[in-house]
Design a protein around this motif. Sequence first.
Motif, PDB file in Angstrom:
ATOM      1  N   LYS A 114       0.816  -1.213   0.000  1.00 23.17           N
ATOM      2  CA  LYS A 114       0.000   0.000   0.000  1.00 23.17           C
ATOM      3  C   LYS A 114       0.855   1.271   0.000  1.00 23.17           C
ATOM      4  O   LYS A 114       0.318   2.366  -0.079  1.00 23.17           O
ATOM      5  CB  LYS A 114      -0.904   0.027   1.240  1.00 23.17           C
ATOM      6  N   GLY A 115       2.173   1.112   0.128  1.00 20.75           N
ATOM      7  CA  GLY A 115       3.059   2.278   0.168  1.00 20.75           C
ATOM      8  C   GLY A 115       3.061   2.970   1.520  1.00 20.75           C
ATOM      9  O   GLY A 115       3.525   4.104   1.649  1.00 20.75           O
ATOM     10  N   ALA A 116       2.552   2.290   2.540  1.00 21.01           N
ATOM     11  CA  ALA A 116       2.460   2.896   3.873  1.00 21.01           C
ATOM     12  C   ALA A 116       3.773   2.821   4.646  1.00 21.01           C
ATOM     13  O   ALA A 116       3.982   3.585   5.586  1.00 21.01           O
ATOM     14  CB  ALA A 116       1.349   2.219   4.672  1.00 21.01           C
ATOM     15  N   VAL A 117       4.638   1.904   4.264  1.00 20.92           N
ATOM     16  CA  VAL A 117       5.934   1.780   4.925  1.00 20.92           C
ATOM     17  C   VAL A 117       7.012   1.688   3.839  1.00 20.92           C
ATOM     18  O   VAL A 117       6.784   1.116   2.773  1.00 20.92           O
ATOM     19  CB  VAL A 117       5.993   0.553   5.876  1.00 20.92           C
ATOM     20  N   ASN A 129       3.031   6.724   3.797  1.00 26.15           N
ATOM     21  CA  ASN A 129       1.724   7.257   3.454  1.00 26.15           C
ATOM     22  C   ASN A 129       0.647   6.432   4.146  1.00 26.15           C
ATOM     23  O   ASN A 129       0.406   5.287   3.769  1.00 26.15           O
ATOM     24  CB  ASN A 129       1.548   7.214   1.929  1.00 26.15           C
ATOM     25  N   THR A 130       0.000   7.037   5.129  1.00 25.78           N
ATOM     26  CA  THR A 130      -1.019   6.301   5.882  1.00 25.78           C
ATOM     27  C   THR A 130      -2.436   6.619   5.422  1.00 25.78           C
ATOM     28  O   THR A 130      -3.395   6.139   6.029  1.00 25.78           O
ATOM     29  CB  THR A 130      -0.895   6.585   7.393  1.00 25.78           C
ATOM     30  N   SER A 131      -2.571   7.394   4.352  1.00 26.59           N
ATOM     31  CA  SER A 131      -3.926   7.676   3.865  1.00 26.59           C
ATOM     32  C   SER A 131      -4.554   6.370   3.385  1.00 26.59           C
ATOM     33  O   SER A 131      -3.898   5.530   2.773  1.00 26.59           O
ATOM     34  CB  SER A 131      -3.900   8.716   2.736  1.00 26.59           C
ATOM     35  N   GLY A 132      -5.789   6.183   3.697  1.00 25.38           N
ATOM     36  CA  GLY A 132      -6.487   4.957   3.336  1.00 25.38           C
ATOM     37  C   GLY A 132      -6.401   3.886   4.407  1.00 25.38           C
ATOM     38  O   GLY A 132      -7.012   2.830   4.269  1.00 25.38           O
ATOM     39  N   LEU A 133      -5.624   4.137   5.467  1.00 25.28           N
ATOM     40  CA  LEU A 133      -5.538   3.182   6.572  1.00 25.28           C
ATOM     41  C   LEU A 133      -6.450   3.632   7.707  1.00 25.28           C
ATOM     42  O   LEU A 133      -6.545   4.824   7.990  1.00 25.28           O
ATOM     43  CB  LEU A 133      -4.102   3.083   7.109  1.00 25.28           C
ATOM     44  N   GLN A 138      -3.203   2.186  11.320  1.00 26.50           N
ATOM     45  CA  GLN A 138      -2.092   3.124  11.515  1.00 26.50           C
ATOM     46  C   GLN A 138      -1.347   2.816  12.810  1.00 26.50           C
ATOM     47  O   GLN A 138      -0.109   2.819  12.837  1.00 26.50           O
ATOM     48  CB  GLN A 138      -2.607   4.565  11.536  1.00 26.50           C
ATOM     49  N   ALA A 139      -2.097   2.532  13.866  1.00 24.08           N
ATOM     50  CA  ALA A 139      -1.476   2.205  15.152  1.00 24.08           C
ATOM     51  C   ALA A 139      -0.677   0.903  15.036  1.00 24.08           C
ATOM     52  O   ALA A 139       0.453   0.810  15.545  1.00 24.08           O
ATOM     53  CB  ALA A 139      -2.536   2.088  16.246  1.00 24.08           C
TER      54      ALA A 139
END
Length: 191
Positions: A114-117, A129-133, A138-139
């Motif tokens: 997802k590109g979050a990490v 990027n945490t958008s969409g989580l 997120q936690a």
Amino acid sequence: MRMFRNAMLFTTLFAVAACVTVNIYFPTQQVDKTAEQIVDQVYGIEQPEGGNGDVPEQNGGSSSIRDAFRMVAGYFGPAVAHAQDATTVSNPAIRQLKNQIAANHNQLKPYYEKGAVKIGKDGMLVVANTSGLSVAEQAELKRLVRADNQARSSLYNEVAKALDISQSEVGKIKDIFAKHWREKAPASWLQ
């Protein structure tokens, strides 16, 4: 007479100093091989046949003869301070940390996708990027990143201990691992 005594003292001190050889080196190849194998295992990259995850011990002859020679050389040869000769870089702490990082990695895979990490230039994980989580995701992501980065730091310290590398050189170990974490990861995982 006094000049002769001073000359003898100087000669004696010089001879003693010449007998003490300090050969401190950083075992780059051992750390590089260890880092490559650990990263391959964490990422699930196939090991060569016969690979068990530990750096294999080089067998340059009979170990008992080699050990006996080292013992005799230690008594009669110059004092040498260097990093450990053993090429096997594994112990229970290293295996536990490697397994912990691998377990974290499996939990982090969806977040990578997802590109979050991302993997930073220093080889440590960063929340991107945490958008969409959801708030719960997120936690969880932050907890996993924190745990993984702590395990990586501990791993580098354990590798230093196993190879008898000073704490001041743990940064070199981290840099070598960072190179492998980044080289073996898909480009989308990199910061």
